[in-house]
Design an enzyme around this catalytic site. Sequence first.
Site, short mmCIF file in Angstrom:
data_model
loop_
_atom_site.label_atom_id
_atom_site.label_comp_id
_atom_site.label_asym_id
_atom_site.label_seq_id
_atom_site.Cartn_x
_atom_site.Cartn_y
_atom_site.Cartn_z
N HIS A 246 0.84 -1.20 0.00
CA HIS A 246 0.00 0.00 0.00
C HIS A 246 0.88 1.26 0.00
O HIS A 246 0.55 2.25 -0.66
CB HIS A 246 -0.89 0.04 1.25
CG HIS A 246 -1.88 -1.10 1.32
ND1 HIS A 246 -1.76 -2.12 2.23
CD2 HIS A 246 -2.98 -1.36 0.60
CE1 HIS A 246 -2.77 -2.95 2.08
NE2 HIS A 246 -3.52 -2.53 1.10
N LEU B 254 3.20 -9.43 -1.02
CA LEU B 254 2.60 -8.86 0.19
C LEU B 254 1.08 -8.86 0.07
O LEU B 254 0.52 -8.57 -0.98
CB LEU B 254 3.09 -7.43 0.40
CG LEU B 254 4.57 -7.24 0.68
CD1 LEU B 254 4.83 -5.82 1.17
CD2 LEU B 254 5.08 -8.23 1.72
N SER C 64 -2.55 -8.43 2.91
CA SER C 64 -3.01 -8.28 4.30
C SER C 64 -3.33 -9.65 4.89
O SER C 64 -3.34 -9.82 6.11
CB SER C 64 -4.25 -7.39 4.34
OG SER C 64 -3.96 -6.15 3.76
#
Length: 273
Positions: free
Chosen positions: A34, A181, A183
């Site tokens: 992000h 990556l 979450s």
Amino acid sequence: MKTISSALELKAYLRNENKTIGYVPTMGALHEGHITLIKEAKKNNEVVVVSIFVNPTQFLAGEDLDKYPRRDEADKKICELAGVDVLFMPQADELYFEDEVKIVAPNVRGYVLEGATRPGHFSGVLRVVMKLLNIVNPTNAYFGKKDAQQLNLIELMIKQYFMDVNIVPVDTVRDADGLALSSRNVYLSKEQRQEALKIPKSLYEASKMVSRGIVNVAEIKEQMLKILEPLEIGYVAILSREFEPIDEVVIGESIILVEALVGDTRLLDNIWL
Ligand code: PAF
């Protein structure tokens, strides 16, 4: 950094600013991926807006909506440090209405690959992205290439609904061990993480095969499936960048996508060849 939770307040605020807006929509639990999107947005826009909203309509019954990682305070700090100008944190009851005009995912492209294992997921994604883009009205909106099918469908929606926003795809960020990556990586145990590495390994092997001149889709897929064993595979797909089936990989025009289940965690990854 200004934090706003009301859609109408945000709209009014941004309209007054009258500046170029870079927008990064997220569901929070922010990570380096992000931050990369935010950095990209900062390069080319006068104002950077990030939203954090765990969108209930893109989770199917029985999925991880309730246990989806929520870290509002840490996320706020990350945004501040990354130089975000406006953080938008709406509530579901303000974004959604009871008897609502709905946008739905297209019948074919929205129900293959991830859409086949999660029917209705992309309708939820497009529904919220349409709302968020209308609220923020950004010049540029930034999406990760890791969610390639999501990105493809959003681009389709922008085109088919004649929307005025430039979509900027941003490269996937990986940990040092190669895992993309996400979450959801926080759900993985140490052992599961090792198993999960089979996903980037299979993609890496596929790209090596292509660079050796092996472009036959069936052959590449067979090798990838061997590497991915014994993971439960959602799909391994080798497609054109328009998500059409192909027999042979063409460099610069193809994409390889994997969805696999590691423990209870569904992981996605892909490589743009
Ligand atoms: O990719 C995500 O995080 C979500 O699907 C998005 C685009 C923020 C919509 O809820």
